[in-house]
Design a protein around this motif. Sequence first.
Motif, PDB file in Angstrom:
ATOM      1  N   ASP A 187      -5.658  -4.879  -7.673  1.00  0.00           N
ATOM      2  CA  ASP A 187      -4.799  -4.069  -8.291  1.00  0.00           C
ATOM      3  C   ASP A 187      -5.057  -4.513  -9.975  1.00  0.00           C
TER       4      ASP A 187
ATOM      5  N   ARG B 149      -8.218  -3.403 -11.259  1.00  0.00           N
ATOM      6  CA  ARG B 149      -7.913  -1.823 -11.574  1.00  0.00           C
ATOM      7  C   ARG B 149      -7.136  -1.610 -12.741  1.00  0.00           C
TER       8      ARG B 149
ATOM      9  N   GLU C 183       0.988  -1.375   0.092  1.00  0.00           N
ATOM     10  CA  GLU C 183       0.014  -0.057  -0.010  1.00  0.00           C
ATOM     11  C   GLU C 183       0.962   1.372   0.103  1.00  0.00           C
TER      12      GLU C 183
ATOM     13  N   ASP D 140      -8.635   7.038  -1.250  1.00  0.00           N
ATOM     14  CA  ASP D 140      -9.366   8.037  -1.737  1.00  0.00           C
ATOM     15  C   ASP D 140      -8.893   9.103  -2.250  1.00  0.00           C
TER      16      ASP D 140
ATOM     17  N   THR E  46      -8.941   3.812   3.698  1.00  0.00           N
ATOM     18  CA  THR E  46      -9.854   2.983   4.615  1.00  0.00           C
ATOM     19  C   THR E  46      -9.546   1.428   4.469  1.00  0.00           C
TER      20      THR E  46
ATOM     21  N   ARG F  15      -8.809   0.783   0.596  1.00  0.00           N
ATOM     22  CA  ARG F  15      -9.068   1.698  -0.337  1.00  0.00           C
ATOM     23  C   ARG F  15      -8.604   3.163  -0.168  1.00  0.00           C
TER      24      ARG F  15
ATOM     25  N   GLY G 236     -10.679  -4.968   1.792  1.00  0.00           N
ATOM     26  CA  GLY G 236      -9.787  -4.561   1.107  1.00  0.00           C
ATOM     27  C   GLY G 236      -9.295  -3.013   1.664  1.00  0.00           C
TER      28      GLY G 236
ATOM     29  N   HIS H  76       1.393   2.269  -3.376  1.00  0.00           N
ATOM     30  CA  HIS H  76       0.531   3.081  -3.991  1.00  0.00           C
ATOM     31  C   HIS H  76       0.760   4.601  -3.574  1.00  0.00           C
TER      32      HIS H  76
ATOM     33  N   SER I 108     -11.737  -5.263  -6.876  1.00  0.00           N
ATOM     34  CA  SER I 108     -11.033  -4.631  -5.904  1.00  0.00           C
ATOM     35  C   SER I 108      -9.591  -4.901  -5.657  1.00  0.00           C
TER      36      SER I 108
ATOM     37  N   SER J 165      -1.626   1.731  -9.726  1.00  0.00           N
ATOM     38  CA  SER J 165      -2.235   0.569  -9.630  1.00  0.00           C
ATOM     39  C   SER J 165      -1.202  -0.471  -9.455  1.00  0.00           C
TER      40      SER J 165
ATOM     41  N   HIS K 132     -19.192  -6.598  -4.654  1.00  0.00           N
ATOM     42  CA  HIS K 132     -19.191  -5.832  -5.758  1.00  0.00           C
ATOM     43  C   HIS K 132     -20.499  -6.105  -6.487  1.00  0.00           C
TER      44      HIS K 132
END
Length: 205
Positions: A135, A138, A44, A71, A62, A69, A67, A47, A133, A87, A199
């Motif tokens: 990578d 995505r 993470e 934002d 979050t 997330r 997972g 990212h 959800s 990603s 999802h």
Amino acid sequence: MLKFRIGNCRVCISGSFFALITFILLVSDSEIVLISLFSSFLHEAGHIFAMWVLGYGIKQLTFTAVGIRLDKSESIAASYTDEIIVSIAGFAVNALLCLLFFSVYVYTGIVFARNIAIVNLLVGIFNLLPVESLDGARTLYYILLKRMTPERADRVILYSSLVTVLLLISSVFFLFRMNGGNLSFVIATVYMMFILINHIIELKK
């Protein structure tokens, strides 16, 4: 839900995230779990670092059972290429750590270094799967957006998620027939089934 701030970033950790970690600690080897959590944290961080390099702020981070997330701040609209870079940044970190610690293992023979290398490889590959959800999905989504509408891209991701999860379920049954299976693999498969179902529910709302 636990909430706090790190600078301008709001961090939210749900009860479901703590429940998931507790469950994994109870049913798995503690050393491997700790290495996995450390590797996932660095994933993470990859990212976040990519977003920082590209000039995007992080509004909220979050942690949930389905997972983690990120934002972005809404002040800058990200391009598809930037989204793809962000990603795959997590996988890039895991790949580098895998090479680093495998080199340490080769030169020193330290088993702990080998375990870190293997876990980082597995964390990286797991996140590259084309399942909603993760990578991989995505990355594929933003590649598809360069060629088709968001609606069609969503359908492709949904189908790729279903096929991947079905293949993993088949693999779980095959491994159980062969040698009793692997608990970590089962947990990972159940986890992906859960985020896929989540999802599908979201799409129907």
